[in-house]
Design a protein around this motif. Structure first.
Motif, short mmCIF file in Angstrom:
data_model
loop_
_atom_site.label_atom_id
_atom_site.label_comp_id
_atom_site.label_asym_id
_atom_site.label_seq_id
_atom_site.Cartn_x
_atom_site.Cartn_y
_atom_site.Cartn_z
N ALA A 1 0.83 -1.21 0.00
CA ALA A 1 0.00 0.00 0.00
C ALA A 1 0.87 1.26 0.00
CB ALA A 1 -0.92 -0.02 1.20
N ASN A 2 1.93 1.26 0.80
CA ASN A 2 2.80 2.44 0.88
C ASN A 2 4.04 2.29 0.02
OD1 ASN A 2 1.32 4.03 2.84
ND2 ASN A 2 1.76 2.31 4.21
N ARG A 3 4.09 1.26 -0.80
CA ARG A 3 5.20 1.00 -1.71
C ARG A 3 6.55 1.03 -0.99
NH1 ARG A 3 5.12 4.05 -6.98
NH2 ARG A 3 5.14 5.91 -5.71
N ARG A 4 6.65 0.22 0.02
CA ARG A 4 7.87 0.20 0.84
C ARG A 4 8.24 -1.24 1.18
NH1 ARG A 4 7.94 4.91 3.36
NH2 ARG A 4 6.39 5.40 1.79
N PHE A 5 9.54 -1.51 1.28
CA PHE A 5 9.99 -2.82 1.72
C PHE A 5 10.89 -2.63 2.93
CE2 PHE A 5 13.35 -6.24 1.09
CZ PHE A 5 12.62 -7.21 1.75
N TYR A 6 10.49 -3.24 4.05
CA TYR A 6 11.26 -3.12 5.28
C TYR A 6 12.01 -4.42 5.54
CZ TYR A 6 8.15 0.83 6.20
OH TYR A 6 7.45 2.00 6.10
N PHE A 7 13.29 -4.31 5.78
CA PHE A 7 14.09 -5.49 6.13
C PHE A 7 15.00 -5.08 7.29
CE2 PHE A 7 17.67 -8.41 5.79
CZ PHE A 7 17.01 -9.62 5.65
N PHE A 8 14.55 -5.38 8.49
CA PHE A 8 15.23 -4.98 9.72
C PHE A 8 15.56 -3.49 9.66
CE2 PHE A 8 15.57 -9.54 9.46
CZ PHE A 8 15.26 -9.93 10.74
N PHE A 9 16.85 -3.11 9.64
CA PHE A 9 17.18 -1.68 9.69
C PHE A 9 17.15 -1.03 8.30
CE2 PHE A 9 20.99 -4.14 9.20
CZ PHE A 9 21.69 -3.47 8.22
N ILE A 10 16.90 -1.81 7.28
CA ILE A 10 16.90 -1.26 5.92
C ILE A 10 15.46 -1.01 5.48
CG2 ILE A 10 17.52 -1.68 3.51
CD1 ILE A 10 19.71 -3.55 4.54
N GLU A 11 15.25 0.18 4.91
CA GLU A 11 13.94 0.50 4.36
C GLU A 11 14.16 0.85 2.89
OE1 GLU A 11 11.98 3.68 6.38
OE2 GLU A 11 10.51 3.93 4.78
N ILE A 12 13.49 0.16 2.01
CA ILE A 12 13.71 0.39 0.58
C ILE A 12 12.49 1.04 -0.03
CG2 ILE A 12 14.15 -0.75 -1.63
CD1 ILE A 12 15.89 -2.71 -0.13
N TRP A 13 12.73 2.19 -0.67
CA TRP A 13 11.68 2.94 -1.33
C TRP A 13 11.59 2.48 -2.79
CZ3 TRP A 13 9.20 7.64 0.58
CH2 TRP A 13 9.43 7.83 1.94
N PRO A 14 10.46 2.81 -3.48
CA PRO A 14 10.34 2.34 -4.86
C PRO A 14 11.50 2.79 -5.74
CG PRO A 14 8.27 3.30 -4.11
CD PRO A 14 9.26 3.53 -3.02
#
Ligand code: SF4
Ligand code: SF4
Length: 543
Positions: free
Chosen positions: A103-116
């Motif tokens: 929905a917010n087009r985001r991928f969270y992997f522990f301390f990493i946040e990846i934007w589109p």
């Protein structure tokens, strides 16, 4: 022939035809007959569809089986537990450690946040996974297939359930062949019910990666989740149950492209599960009798233990086969037999083609004689010292370094990209039409769409400033703020803010030509800053 007629008599016609046939029959023997047979001749034609023969793999035990248990525990543990891990990112961001927030087009992997716009990181990771697979396959063969492929892991899990309920190989075969008694129906119902539960758990775990797991679990159980969640779980339940429980080895043999591709990555120094026929043949069941009769006897006692444990139902003694997933369970089974017989283990082993060829040359005197066990065994029956053993140095070769180098380079590049990325970004688009507007007082105005990205899960106040374009002031569209060279902009946590900005330059300060300047954003205290170079257009008649 009738003297008065130009045509032969009826009798004469028969004679001529008979003579011609005789002549022709004589001629046919002169034509060479080629040894050829149509590939689809009726004598050898087989149906395109062959019914599946059921496989009842026997339980194996040994080093590789223990390693497979461990890998299974780790991979399944990671899959089922990961969505439940929490990671505190503050009050304005989800606290799920691994989350694909569509929905917010985001991928969270522990301390990493990846934007589109940073999707190249995900693409880089996929490329690394591909090269990693090449690296593993070229060195240790189909280790992916044998140990970590989801199909292998889930089939293993389904087999655990099957053995637990129906018993090991012989009991299962007996049950399968027996009549439908209450006991058989009960066992089958229990087995399929547990398989379906595993399928539901697999599909259930998958959807938890896409939403807050505890909330979705409650919504799902109370029937309040989105319909897509139920559809996804239903599809994954069906596929897990079908592929892992019903189809098993057929998925690897007929559906997966990897067995076809991997052959291109293997060479004579790649490790593969190998039946060492240079020491195993001639295989004999009654070795003592054969030895007494002076016949050569290889190490293989033809016990079929290697076939019985194979989850693919093949006989590794027939050589390398597309079906072999190199799970190494036949190595465990054979090592157990060799151990009990007091012979050297490794009749079936991980070996390279180079080692195999060298030992085969030894056993056959360079290919001039049949395999002679005495050439590779000492007088005590143990393997001779001259037999070539696989050395690590041979497996690690230039090709391995090339794959590893590529893999590491991409990894370093991604790490650098991650380390250098900023949490405040600005992007500017100049209005295309019109490029400029002349106002009634003679000043020129250009319009821009300014996008400011706050990648921090906290609200932020930043100063938007004009750098360059002397005498210019800006006005924010839809705002009551007076024109100035800098404005305070409030940013929501983890959000992109879009502003319409108009830059105006009075007539007495107009530059001589179209000129560039910077939009700059700065957080108070210098915590973060970013800038974007833009152009200020002026009409030709004012240059
Ligand atoms: S032949 Fe051996 S390694 Fe290959 S699939 Fe069968 S048991 Fe596994
Ligand atoms: S388990 Fe070993 S000894 Fe038994 S048949 Fe297979 S290769 Fe031969």
């Amino acid at each position: 022939m009738d003297q008065g007629s130009p045509w032969p008599s009826a009798r004469g016609v028969v004679d001529i035809a008979h003579h011609a046939r005789e002549q022709s029959m004589l001629d046919s023997t002169d034509v060479e007959r080629l040894e050829a047979e149509a590939v689809n001749s009726a004598k050898i034609r087989q149906p395109l569809y062959a019914a599946r023969r059921k496989i009842f793999p026997k339980r194996a035990s040994g080093t590789f089986r223990r390693f497979k248990w461990l890998v299974m525990l780790i991979t399944l543990g990671i899959y089922y537990i990961t969505p439940w891990l929490r990671w505190d990112r503050g009050p304005h961001a989800p606290d799920q450690a691994v989350l694909v927030d569509i929905a917010n087009r985001r991928f969270y992997f522990f301390f990493i946040e990846i934007w589109p716009q940073e999707f190249f990181i995900v693409a880089g990771l996929l490329v690394m996974a591909g090269i990693g697979l090449f690296l593993i396959t070229s060195t240790v063969g189909r280790a992916w297939c044998g140990y970590t492929c989801p199909q292998t892991v889930w089939v293993d899990l389904f087999l655990v359930v099957e053995r637990w309920i129906e018993g090991d190989r012989n009991a299962r075969m007996k049950l399968d062949a027996g009549p439908w008694t209450t006991d058989k129906i009960g066992k089958r119902v229990a087995k399929h019910a547990i398989w379906l539960l595993i399928g539901v758990a697999t599909g259930g775990a998958w959807i938890f990666y896409f939403a807050d797991a505890p909330t979705l679990a409650v919504d799902f159980a109370t029937g309040q989740a989105e319909s897509i969640a139920y559809i996804t779980v239903a599809i994954l339940t069906a596929t897990t149950y079908t592929f892992g429980g019903l189809m098993r080895e057929q998925v690897c043999t007929y559906m997966c492209p990897w067995p076809r591709i991997q052959a291109a990555m293997l060479d004579e120094h790649s490790l593969t599960v190998t039946y060492n026929d240079w020491r195993g043949e001639p295989r004999v069941r009654g070795a003592k009798k054969a030895l007494a009769a002076g016949q050569p006897v290889g190490d293989c006692v033809d016990c079929n233990a290697c076939v019985a444990v194979c989850p693919m139902g093949i006989d590794i003694r027939d050589g390398q086969q597309l079906e072999c997933i190199t799970c190494a369970l036949c190595i465990d089974a054979c090592d157990d037999v060799m151990g009990r017989l007091g012979r050297d283990k490794g009749l079936i082993s991980y070996a390279t083609l180079a080692d195999y060829n060298s030992n085969m040359a030894l056993a056959t005197a360079g290919g001039t004689m049949p395999i002679a066990p005495a050439r590779v065994h000492g007088p005590d029956g143990r393997l001779s010292e001259v037999v070539r053993r696989t050395r690590l140095a041979e497996i690690i070769r230039p090709r391995t370094f090339v794959y590893f180098g590529m893999w590491a380079l991409i990894g370093i590049g991604l790490l650098v990209a991650l380390a250098m990325r900023t949490d405040l970004k600005i992007n500017v688009q100049h209005d295309r039409n019109p490029q400029f507007v002349m106002l009634s007082d003679g000043s020129i105005r250009n319009g821009y769409t300014v996008k400011i990205l706050n990648k921090v899960a906290e609200p932020r106040a930043v100063q938007l400033r004009l750098d360059g374009v002397d005498g210019g002031t800006m006005m924010i569209g839809g705002s009551e703020l007076p024109e100035s060279r800098d404005v305070l902009v409030m940013l929501e946590p983890d959000r992109l803010r879009t502003l319409r900005v108009f830059v105006r330059v009075p007539p007495d300060r107009l530059p001589a030509d179209t000129s560039s300047f910077d939009f700059r954003v700065e957080e108070a205290g210098g915590a973060g800053s970013a800038s974007y170079s833009a152009l200020f257009y002026i009409p030709e008649n004012r240059r």
